[in-house]
Scaffold this active site. Structure first.
Site, short mmCIF file in Angstrom:
data_model
loop_
_atom_site.label_atom_id
_atom_site.label_comp_id
_atom_site.label_asym_id
_atom_site.label_seq_id
_atom_site.Cartn_x
_atom_site.Cartn_y
_atom_site.Cartn_z
N PRO A 1 25.12 55.96 25.84
CA PRO A 1 23.78 56.52 25.73
C PRO A 1 22.77 55.63 25.01
CG PRO A 1 25.34 57.71 24.34
CD PRO A 1 26.14 56.81 25.24
N ASN A 2 21.57 55.64 25.58
CA ASN A 2 20.38 54.97 25.03
C ASN A 2 20.38 53.46 25.22
OD1 ASN A 2 19.03 57.35 24.03
ND2 ASN A 2 20.68 57.46 22.53
N ARG B 1 12.57 49.80 21.79
CA ARG B 1 12.41 50.08 20.36
C ARG B 1 13.59 49.46 19.60
NH1 ARG B 1 9.14 53.43 18.00
NH2 ARG B 1 10.73 54.07 16.54
N TYR C 1 18.50 45.46 18.06
CA TYR C 1 19.12 45.21 19.37
C TYR C 1 18.47 44.09 20.18
CZ TYR C 1 21.24 49.69 18.22
OH TYR C 1 21.93 50.69 17.58
N ASN D 1 30.91 49.64 25.91
CA ASN D 1 30.09 49.85 24.72
C ASN D 1 29.74 51.34 24.74
OD1 ASN D 1 28.25 50.14 22.71
ND2 ASN D 1 27.03 48.34 23.24
N ALA E 1 26.60 55.55 20.81
CA ALA E 1 26.81 56.57 19.75
C ALA E 1 28.14 57.30 19.91
CB ALA E 1 25.66 57.56 19.75
N HIS F 1 31.49 56.71 17.79
CA HIS F 1 31.79 57.29 16.48
C HIS F 1 32.12 58.77 16.55
CE1 HIS F 1 29.84 53.51 15.63
NE2 HIS F 1 28.71 53.95 16.15
N ASP G 1 40.58 59.73 24.67
CA ASP G 1 41.69 60.31 25.45
C ASP G 1 41.67 59.83 26.90
OD1 ASP G 1 42.66 61.65 23.27
OD2 ASP G 1 41.86 63.61 23.82
N GLU H 1 36.25 46.61 23.66
CA GLU H 1 35.08 47.35 23.14
C GLU H 1 34.04 46.34 22.67
OE1 GLU H 1 36.30 49.40 19.63
OE2 GLU H 1 34.39 50.44 19.35
N HIS I 1 30.10 45.91 20.81
CA HIS I 1 28.89 46.43 20.16
C HIS I 1 27.91 45.29 19.98
CE1 HIS I 1 30.69 50.27 19.55
NE2 HIS I 1 31.78 49.66 19.15
N SER J 1 25.34 45.23 17.92
CA SER J 1 25.04 45.07 16.49
C SER J 1 26.35 45.01 15.69
CB SER J 1 24.18 46.23 16.00
OG SER J 1 24.90 47.44 16.07
N ARG K 1 26.04 48.38 8.92
CA ARG K 1 24.97 49.36 9.06
C ARG K 1 25.34 50.65 8.31
NH1 ARG K 1 23.29 49.69 15.20
NH2 ARG K 1 21.60 50.90 14.22
N ARG L 1 28.79 54.46 11.17
CA ARG L 1 29.05 53.55 12.31
C ARG L 1 30.31 52.72 12.11
NH1 ARG L 1 24.27 53.98 15.40
NH2 ARG L 1 22.48 54.38 14.06
O1 CA2 Z 1 25.63 48.02 18.44
C1 CA2 Z 1 25.90 48.66 19.47
O2 CA2 Z 1 26.05 48.17 20.57
C2 CA2 Z 1 25.97 50.20 19.37
O3 CA2 Z 1 27.04 50.63 20.20
C3 CA2 Z 1 24.64 50.71 19.89
C4 CA2 Z 1 24.48 52.22 19.75
C5 CA2 Z 1 24.84 52.69 18.34
O4 CA2 Z 1 24.84 54.12 18.30
C6 CA2 Z 1 26.20 52.19 17.89
O5 CA2 Z 1 26.44 52.61 16.57
C7 CA2 Z 1 26.25 50.68 17.95
C8 CA2 Z 1 23.05 52.64 20.05
C9 CA2 Z 1 22.50 52.18 21.37
C10 CA2 Z 1 21.08 52.62 21.44
O6 CA2 Z 1 20.26 51.52 21.72
C11 CA2 Z 1 18.92 51.65 21.51
C12 CA2 Z 1 18.13 50.81 22.24
C13 CA2 Z 1 16.77 50.85 22.09
C14 CA2 Z 1 16.19 51.74 21.21
C15 CA2 Z 1 16.99 52.57 20.47
C16 CA2 Z 1 18.37 52.55 20.63
#
Ligand code: CA2
Length: 147
Positions: free
Chosen positions: A9-10, A17, A22, A73, A76, A79, A86, A97, A99, A101, A106, A110
């Site tokens: 997601p996201n 943003r 990122y 990846n 969210a 976590h 599963d 896996e 990530h 970041s 952080r 996370r």
């Molecule tokens: O560092 C990563 O790749 C994460 O998997 C990214 C997730 C975060 O919840 C993990 O803890 C670490 C978030 C991806 C959301 O990406 C965004 C992109 C643009 C604006 C806001 C969030």
């Protein structure tokens, strides 16, 4: 060698943003980068992104006997999702896996990853390059398994 990359997601909002965390590149740039990594590894690949936990679970189930390796990846869901953990265990497909970041430097929440309990490799904090590392690692992992 057929690889499935799953992004959670996201991640489709990349570049819009939180550019300090990122980066400025977009999700479409990430897809291009991953396709270049597939080509470098001589692998066939598919890239899937979803904002829905159930869709990710279904995609993992559908990968059974279709894909040789999964690079994920979970964003969210990393976590929170026992369901994704599963599903990965259920299909038993070698998993890496990624990530973007460095999740360890952080927020405290996370630091824990359910998916790490199924993944053989975790790459964190290397941006897009982490996906390339995972693809090349998977090539080695699957080549060695054939011997
Ligand atoms: O560092 C990563 O790749 C994460 O998997 C990214 C997730 C975060 O919840 C993990 O803890 C670490 C978030 C991806 C959301 O990406 C965004 C992109 C643009 C604006 C806001 C969030």
């Amino acid at each position: 060698m057929k690889l499935l990359v799953i992004n959670g997601p996201n991640l489709n909002m990349l570049g819009i943003r939180e550019v300090n965390i990122y980066g400025r590149k977009t999700y479409s740039d990430l897809e291009d980068f991953i396709r270049a990594a597939f080509a470098e590894a001589g692998a066939e690949g598919e890239i899937f992104q979803s904002n829905h936990e159930g869709e990710i679970v279904e995609k993992i189930q559908q990968a059974y006997k279709v894909f040789d390796g999964i690079i994920i990846n979970p964003a969210a869901y990393t976590h929170t999702s026992v369901a994704i953990l599963d599903a990965l265990k259920a299909v038993g497909i070698p998993t890496a896996e990624v990530h973007l970041s460095d999740v360890d430097s952080r927020e405290e929440f996370r630091r824990f990853s359910y998916v790490s309990l199924a993944a053989e490799l975790t790459v964190k904090g290397e941006g897009f390059e982490g996906y390339r590392k995972a693809v090349l690692w998977m090539k080695e992992r699957l080549t060695n398994a054939e011997r």
